[in-house]
Scaffold this active site. Sequence first.
Site, PDB file in Angstrom:
ATOM      1  N   GLY A   1      44.684  41.852  48.017  1.00 10.01           N
ATOM      2  CA  GLY A   1      44.898  42.071  46.590  1.00 10.01           C
ATOM      3  C   GLY A   1      43.902  41.458  45.646  1.00 10.01           C
TER       4      GLY A   1
ATOM      5  CD  GLU B   1      48.276  42.359  55.411  1.00 15.83           C
ATOM      6  OE1 GLU B   1      48.517  42.921  54.323  1.00 15.83           O
ATOM      7  OE2 GLU B   1      49.072  42.347  56.357  1.00 15.83           O
TER       8      GLU B   1
ATOM      9  N   GLY C   1      40.887  43.572  51.486  1.00 18.03           N
ATOM     10  CA  GLY C   1      40.194  44.851  51.644  1.00 18.03           C
ATOM     11  C   GLY C   1      39.059  44.949  50.643  1.00 18.03           C
ATOM     12  NE  ARG C   2      40.570  46.761  44.719  1.00 17.01           N
ATOM     13  CZ  ARG C   2      40.798  48.038  44.441  1.00 17.01           C
ATOM     14  NH1 ARG C   2      39.816  48.803  44.001  1.00 17.01           N
ATOM     15  NH2 ARG C   2      42.011  48.563  44.599  1.00 17.01           N
TER      16      ARG C   2
ATOM     17  CB  CYS D   1      36.915  74.067  38.451  1.00 17.35           C
ATOM     18  SG  CYS D   1      35.299  74.805  38.651  1.00 17.35           S
ATOM     19  CD  GLU D   2      41.934  69.300  38.973  1.00 20.38           C
ATOM     20  OE1 GLU D   2      42.383  68.396  38.230  1.00 20.38           O
ATOM     21  OE2 GLU D   2      42.545  69.773  39.928  1.00 20.38           O
TER      22      GLU D   2
ATOM     23  CE1 TYR E   1      42.247  50.703  49.332  1.00 26.15           C
ATOM     24  CE2 TYR E   1      41.009  49.051  48.115  1.00 26.15           C
ATOM     25  CZ  TYR E   1      42.006  49.376  48.999  1.00 26.15           C
ATOM     26  OH  TYR E   1      42.763  48.390  49.573  1.00 26.15           O
TER      27      TYR E   1
HETATM   28  C1  LIG Z   1      46.026  47.954  50.589  1.00 30.71           C
HETATM   29  C2  LIG Z   1      46.594  46.799  51.307  1.00 30.71           C
HETATM   30  C3  LIG Z   1      45.843  45.632  51.480  1.00 30.71           C
HETATM   31  C4  LIG Z   1      44.464  45.448  50.902  1.00 30.71           C
HETATM   32  O1  LIG Z   1      44.466  45.334  49.525  1.00 30.71           O
HETATM   33  P1  LIG Z   1      43.103  44.931  48.754  1.00 30.71           P
HETATM   34  O2  LIG Z   1      43.499  44.965  47.339  1.00 30.71           O
HETATM   35  O3  LIG Z   1      42.100  45.945  49.105  1.00 30.71           O
HETATM   36  O4  LIG Z   1      42.736  43.573  49.220  1.00 30.71           O
HETATM   37  C5  LIG Z   1      46.399  44.613  52.217  1.00 30.71           C
HETATM   38  N1  LIG Z   1      47.640  44.716  52.751  1.00 30.71           N
HETATM   39  C6  LIG Z   1      48.392  45.819  52.612  1.00 30.71           C
HETATM   40  C7  LIG Z   1      49.723  45.876  53.232  1.00 30.71           C
HETATM   41  C8  LIG Z   1      47.899  46.893  51.874  1.00 30.71           C
HETATM   42  O5  LIG Z   1      48.652  47.982  51.724  1.00 30.71           O
END
Ligand SMILES: *Cc1c(COP(=O)(O)O)cnc(C)c1O
Length: 419
Positions: free
Chosen positions: A240, A275, A277-278, A343-344, A372
């Site tokens: 997150g 976890e 990601g971004r 076309c949107e 993403y």
């Molecule tokens: C999407 C997601 C993440 C990653 O979120 P980021 O904002 O990209 O760090 C981690 N855990 C779960 C369960 C998710 O759905």
Amino acid sequence: MDHFALQSGVMHAEDVALPRIAEDVGTPVYVYSRATLERHARVFREALDGVPNKLIAFAVKANPNLAVLKVLQRQGYGADVVSVGEMRRALAAGIEPAKIVFSGVGKTAAELEAALKAGIGQFNIESEEEGIELAEIAARMGCLAQCALRINPDVDAGTHDKISTGKADNKFGVPIDEAGQIFGKLAGQPSVNLRGVAVHIGSQLGDLAPLERAFEKLGNLVTALRGAGHTITHVDLGGGLGVPYKQGETLPSPAEYGAMVARVTKDWDVSLIFEPGRVIAGNAGVLLTRVVRVKRGINDPFVIVDAAMNDLARPALYGAYHDFAAVEPGGDRMTANIVGPICETGDTFAMGRDCDRLVTGDLAVFRTAGAYGATMASSYNSRGFVAEVLVDGDKFAVVADRIDAGEIMDAERVPDWLE
Ligand SMILES: *Cc1c(COP(=O)(O)O)cnc(C)c1O
């Protein structure tokens, strides 16, 4: 910090000039930087040096490209997956099953079975119903499922509604005030080792306070569960952490996040799972595109690029901002609407944006497209899927082929009875 910068007036990814990639691979194309991915992986890990036992599991949905996963696997990262497709990718990248966490509200029976067979490290169970089903499948297969119960802490992450996941009315996890009772029920299943709890309240968080509130609630729950006689050895704090999309924007750093986590969790005596990601992949990628033409507008001109909402969906989905810059800026500026060919009207990357002056044929990038981005692509308007490239120093490789509209059409057929 990333490795996309001007060298002698031309934007490079590390030491590769972007026009070289455009010439070789065509546009639009996603370009990722290995050095940036590695740097972010290291910075995030070092930020958590104050946390003794941990697993960092990259959220595969942010960027599931095999080469990207391989870079992170070599950094010791595990994987947070939300489908069997993502699990297969993590395994194919050499990530040990024990370092794979399976999240998501809609894991099918077939997916639960496949993940048990693969021997993954943890299932994050999102409902009592899912827990019961997993227990039945595991019992039938004669194995023990390692599990955590995902909690919905009912905190407002303060981010975009579509990427908030920790409010009481979101679909994720079990309500925190029912968690004790559900935990008790599932912990009684002999084929399940319910060993912890998990939380993930949303993405692109610009403030640590909601995370801290969620973690504190989780800490209290751990105390209560232990009080009820349960053994809690693992807590998953989700992902997150936000990243800057605008030049000069400041967000909580991984170091500030790590310090907060160490402080809040210091007496928990558990293994922590993260976890991200971004924060790992976002600024490690750009979408390289070419200007198809510049069209006069009533107010500002339209810069029509060959990338579109099917390639990079975030602006259309969330009104997200992506920095847009010329690959060979001449110094002049313009105010323009940046749009794709679809076309949107939703196929708009920016309205009234101050940007480098661009003319037909120029190359430009959307920055912060490493998370993403490609993973959300569709083939809308029969545009196919763009290629992905990984740069490493002065070399680069195509790490995902362009899939053109013809290949997608080849998977379709007209039934005899329509001929
Ligand atoms: C999407 C997601 C993440 C990653 O979120 P980021 O904002 O990209 O760090 C981690 N855990 C779960 C369960 C998710 O759905």
